[in-house]
Design a protein around this motif. Structure first.
Motif, PDB file in Angstrom:
ATOM      1  N   ARG A 216      38.300  28.179  37.233  1.00 46.72           N
ATOM      2  CA  ARG A 216      37.871  29.423  37.892  1.00 46.72           C
ATOM      3  C   ARG A 216      36.491  29.874  37.437  1.00 46.72           C
ATOM      4  O   ARG A 216      36.064  29.579  36.329  1.00 46.72           O
ATOM      5  CB  ARG A 216      38.881  30.538  37.584  1.00 46.72           C
ATOM      6  CG  ARG A 216      38.840  30.958  36.113  1.00 46.72           C
ATOM      7  CD  ARG A 216      40.028  31.795  35.719  1.00 46.72           C
ATOM      8  NE  ARG A 216      40.019  32.087  34.288  1.00 46.72           N
ATOM      9  CZ  ARG A 216      40.406  31.246  33.344  1.00 46.72           C
ATOM     10  NH1 ARG A 216      40.849  30.041  33.668  1.00 46.72           N
ATOM     11  NH2 ARG A 216      40.352  31.578  32.069  1.00 46.72           N
ATOM     12  N   ARG A 217      35.835  30.646  38.314  1.00 45.45           N
ATOM     13  CA  ARG A 217      34.561  31.280  37.939  1.00 45.45           C
ATOM     14  C   ARG A 217      34.695  32.790  37.962  1.00 45.45           C
ATOM     15  O   ARG A 217      33.717  33.500  37.872  1.00 45.45           O
ATOM     16  CB  ARG A 217      33.470  30.846  38.928  1.00 45.45           C
ATOM     17  CG  ARG A 217      33.233  29.345  38.917  1.00 45.45           C
ATOM     18  CD  ARG A 217      31.748  29.038  38.891  1.00 45.45           C
ATOM     19  NE  ARG A 217      31.519  27.603  38.756  1.00 45.45           N
ATOM     20  CZ  ARG A 217      31.304  26.807  39.785  1.00 45.45           C
ATOM     21  NH1 ARG A 217      31.261  27.298  41.010  1.00 45.45           N
ATOM     22  NH2 ARG A 217      31.094  25.521  39.596  1.00 45.45           N
ATOM     23  N   VAL A 218      35.946  33.268  38.149  1.00 47.87           N
ATOM     24  CA  VAL A 218      36.223  34.709  38.219  1.00 47.87           C
ATOM     25  C   VAL A 218      37.285  35.040  37.167  1.00 47.87           C
ATOM     26  O   VAL A 218      37.969  34.144  36.688  1.00 47.87           O
ATOM     27  CB  VAL A 218      36.720  35.116  39.626  1.00 47.87           C
ATOM     28  CG1 VAL A 218      35.654  34.858  40.673  1.00 47.87           C
ATOM     29  CG2 VAL A 218      38.022  34.389  39.984  1.00 47.87           C
ATOM     30  N   PRO A 219      37.415  36.326  36.814  1.00 38.36           N
ATOM     31  CA  PRO A 219      38.400  36.689  35.800  1.00 38.36           C
ATOM     32  C   PRO A 219      39.835  36.407  36.244  1.00 38.36           C
ATOM     33  O   PRO A 219      40.171  36.539  37.415  1.00 38.36           O
ATOM     34  CB  PRO A 219      38.203  38.195  35.614  1.00 38.36           C
ATOM     35  CG  PRO A 219      36.859  38.482  36.167  1.00 38.36           C
ATOM     36  CD  PRO A 219      36.610  37.489  37.246  1.00 38.36           C
ATOM     37  N   SER A 300      44.920  46.053  35.802  1.00 37.88           N
ATOM     38  CA  SER A 300      44.515  44.653  35.958  1.00 37.88           C
ATOM     39  C   SER A 300      43.158  44.553  36.642  1.00 37.88           C
ATOM     40  O   SER A 300      42.314  43.737  36.252  1.00 37.88           O
ATOM     41  CB  SER A 300      45.556  43.894  36.784  1.00 37.88           C
ATOM     42  OG  SER A 300      46.844  44.178  36.313  1.00 37.88           O
ATOM     43  N   LEU A 301      42.938  45.384  37.651  1.00 38.83           N
ATOM     44  CA  LEU A 301      41.650  45.382  38.359  1.00 38.83           C
ATOM     45  C   LEU A 301      40.522  45.825  37.433  1.00 38.83           C
ATOM     46  O   LEU A 301      39.437  45.246  37.437  1.00 38.83           O
ATOM     47  CB  LEU A 301      41.718  46.300  39.586  1.00 38.83           C
ATOM     48  CG  LEU A 301      42.650  45.846  40.712  1.00 38.83           C
ATOM     49  CD1 LEU A 301      42.916  46.987  41.697  1.00 38.83           C
ATOM     50  CD2 LEU A 301      42.058  44.633  41.447  1.00 38.83           C
ATOM     51  N   GLU A 302      40.807  46.836  36.621  1.00 38.87           N
ATOM     52  CA  GLU A 302      39.783  47.330  35.686  1.00 38.87           C
ATOM     53  C   GLU A 302      39.483  46.285  34.610  1.00 38.87           C
ATOM     54  O   GLU A 302      38.324  46.107  34.227  1.00 38.87           O
ATOM     55  CB  GLU A 302      40.253  48.637  35.022  1.00 38.87           C
ATOM     56  CG  GLU A 302      40.104  49.836  35.944  1.00 38.87           C
ATOM     57  CD  GLU A 302      41.001  51.011  35.525  1.00 38.87           C
ATOM     58  OE1 GLU A 302      41.389  51.076  34.336  1.00 38.87           O
ATOM     59  OE2 GLU A 302      41.311  51.844  36.398  1.00 38.87           O
ATOM     60  N   ALA A 303      40.526  45.616  34.148  1.00 36.78           N
ATOM     61  CA  ALA A 303      40.322  44.557  33.144  1.00 36.78           C
ATOM     62  C   ALA A 303      39.394  43.485  33.718  1.00 36.78           C
ATOM     63  O   ALA A 303      38.470  43.019  33.051  1.00 36.78           O
ATOM     64  CB  ALA A 303      41.661  43.938  32.757  1.00 36.78           C
ATOM     65  N   ALA A 304      39.633  43.132  34.970  1.00 40.15           N
ATOM     66  CA  ALA A 304      38.804  42.115  35.624  1.00 40.15           C
ATOM     67  C   ALA A 304      37.380  42.603  35.796  1.00 40.15           C
ATOM     68  O   ALA A 304      36.424  41.861  35.548  1.00 40.15           O
ATOM     69  CB  ALA A 304      39.405  41.749  36.971  1.00 40.15           C
ATOM     70  N   ALA A 305      37.224  43.868  36.193  1.00 45.51           N
ATOM     71  CA  ALA A 305      35.873  44.441  36.401  1.00 45.51           C
ATOM     72  C   ALA A 305      35.102  44.419  35.091  1.00 45.51           C
ATOM     73  O   ALA A 305      33.903  44.098  35.060  1.00 45.51           O
ATOM     74  CB  ALA A 305      35.991  45.856  36.953  1.00 45.51           C
ATOM     75  N   ALA A 306      35.794  44.723  33.980  1.00 50.83           N
ATOM     76  CA  ALA A 306      35.140  44.749  32.672  1.00 50.83           C
ATOM     77  C   ALA A 306      34.723  43.346  32.229  1.00 50.83           C
ATOM     78  O   ALA A 306      33.784  43.179  31.447  1.00 50.83           O
ATOM     79  CB  ALA A 306      36.081  45.359  31.636  1.00 50.83           C
ATOM     80  N   LEU A 307      35.415  42.348  32.708  1.00 53.38           N
ATOM     81  CA  LEU A 307      35.118  40.958  32.316  1.00 53.38           C
ATOM     82  C   LEU A 307      33.983  40.346  33.135  1.00 53.38           C
ATOM     83  O   LEU A 307      33.408  39.347  32.760  1.00 53.38           O
ATOM     84  CB  LEU A 307      36.372  40.102  32.510  1.00 53.38           C
ATOM     85  CG  LEU A 307      37.474  40.260  31.461  1.00 53.38           C
ATOM     86  CD1 LEU A 307      38.799  39.745  32.003  1.00 53.38           C
ATOM     87  CD2 LEU A 307      37.100  39.551  30.179  1.00 53.38           C
ATOM     88  N   ARG A 308      33.708  40.949  34.283  1.00 52.98           N
ATOM     89  CA  ARG A 308      32.786  40.335  35.220  1.00 52.98           C
ATOM     90  C   ARG A 308      31.354  40.408  34.759  1.00 52.98           C
ATOM     91  O   ARG A 308      30.967  41.283  33.998  1.00 52.98           O
ATOM     92  CB  ARG A 308      32.937  40.976  36.606  1.00 52.98           C
ATOM     93  CG  ARG A 308      32.891  39.931  37.691  1.00 52.98           C
ATOM     94  CD  ARG A 308      33.288  40.540  39.043  1.00 52.98           C
ATOM     95  NE  ARG A 308      34.680  40.252  39.371  1.00 52.98           N
ATOM     96  CZ  ARG A 308      35.577  41.188  39.669  1.00 52.98           C
ATOM     97  NH1 ARG A 308      35.255  42.472  39.630  1.00 52.98           N
ATOM     98  NH2 ARG A 308      36.795  40.851  39.982  1.00 52.98           N
TER      99      ARG A 308
END
Ligand code: FO1
Length: 308
Positions: A216-219, A300-308
């Motif tokens: 993957r290239r996304v969280p 989960s969405l916020e965790a992903a946003a923070a990782l991006r």
């Protein structure tokens, strides 16, 4: 946002419901476990696919935790009277879905296409895809021998302790059409709060799917199915203890090596060190109503946003 979600039955379905309140439903693809599938009376039962269809479609029996709401049991009773085995119960309305599925499979329509058609009928806006259209079955090794998943889960009430799991057919199973594409096109990969061994395990046993997530290239974010080291429902806690050596978030994370960048787990499980590269996100993960389901999805969405 486009989200690809790996899901088992009840926990995963609740997470998906929360996600639908948080993002545009048309961007969500749910990849469902088929390792629990079985044949009953010549019918093809796909419990996790059906739990998703019924839950998201507003057709689920929420009290029983499986099957369809407003159910009656006349066919089962008639079958019992005539000497049929009825330990795996299909209600009359559920039986209707299974007759339609049997007819379609016999016509050569793949499970994924049938599922898409049923979802449309139920007015479901997210895409629900079985992980594979091929035969993939979970077998459970116990002290009392190897049992098929539903023999162990339903007939034996998941009592025999699990020593290992095996996914028959996984070696040759190909991802269903759209699965790898959905993972590749996603802005976020989410692993729902389902049993890592018997709900998510069979999905990841399909090599194409595992590879799509690994590269993957996304969280990628997983949600732990345990709260304070206990499963909300089912045998996930005992399985983690036996097969991963414990019931902490670190043990859940260990099931997803190289496949996740964050783990959302309950506040009751605080103070852990997760494997390198896995960010810990503690929040309240019990999903009892629409607001709590949405909160878990948003974490989960916020965790992903923070990782991006
Ligand atoms: N679970 C049971 O405990 N007893 C049953 O008789 C049963 C029937 C059944 C029929 C259709 C269906 O979609 C699910 C059904 N389940 C039943 C639940 C199922 O065994 C589990 O939900 C999953 O396989 C575990 O995720």
């Amino acid at each position: 946002v486009r989200v690809a979600v790996l899901s088992g039955g009840v926990g995963g379905a609740r997470f998906v419901q929360g996600l639908l309140d948080a993002v545009e439903p048309s961007g969500v693809t749910v990849i469902a476990n088929v390792g629990d599938d079985l044949e009953v009376y010549g019918l093809h039962v796909s419990p996790d696919v059906d739990t998703l269809l019924y839950t998201v479609g507003g057709e689920a029996d929420l009290e029983r935790g499986w099957g369809r709401r407003g159910e009656t049991w006349r066919a089962r009773d008639a079958a019992t009277q005539l000497g049929a085995e009825t330990w795996f119960q299909l209600g009359d309305r559920d039986l209707g879905l299974h007759l339609a599925r049997r007819e379609a499979l016999d016509r050569g329509e793949p499970l994924s296409a049938i599922t898409a058609r049923f979802a449309r009928t139920f007015g479901i806006e997210v895409r629900i895809l079985p992980a594979t259209d091929d035969r993939l079955r979970t077998w459970v090794a116990t002290g009392e021998g190897e049992l098929s998943f539903q023999e162990w889960f339903v007939l034996r009430r998941h009592e025999p302790e699990v020593q290992g799991v095996r996914f028959d057919g996984a070696d040759t199973a190909q991802a269903a059409p759209g699965v790898v594409e959905a993972i590749a096109a996603a802005d976020l990969i989410a692993i729902g709060p389902s049993n890592p061994f018997v709900s998510i395990g069979p999905i990841l046993a399909v090599e194409e799917i595992r590879e799509a997530i690994r590269s993957r290239r996304v969280p990628s974010v997983a949600v732990s199915p345990l709260i304070g080291g206990k499963a909300v429902k089912g045998p996930a806690d005992r399985m983690l203890k036996n097969l991963a050596g414990g019931t902490g978030p670190e043990h859940v994370a260990s099931c997803y090596q190289g496949l996740i960048d964050a783990l959302v787990y309950d506040e009751a499980d605080r103070d852990v060190s997760l494997p390198d590269g896995v960010r810990p996100i503690a929040t309240s993960t019990l999903m009892t109503d629409a607001a709590s389901r949405r909160r878990v999805a948003e974490a989960s969405l916020e965790a992903a946003a923070a990782l991006r």
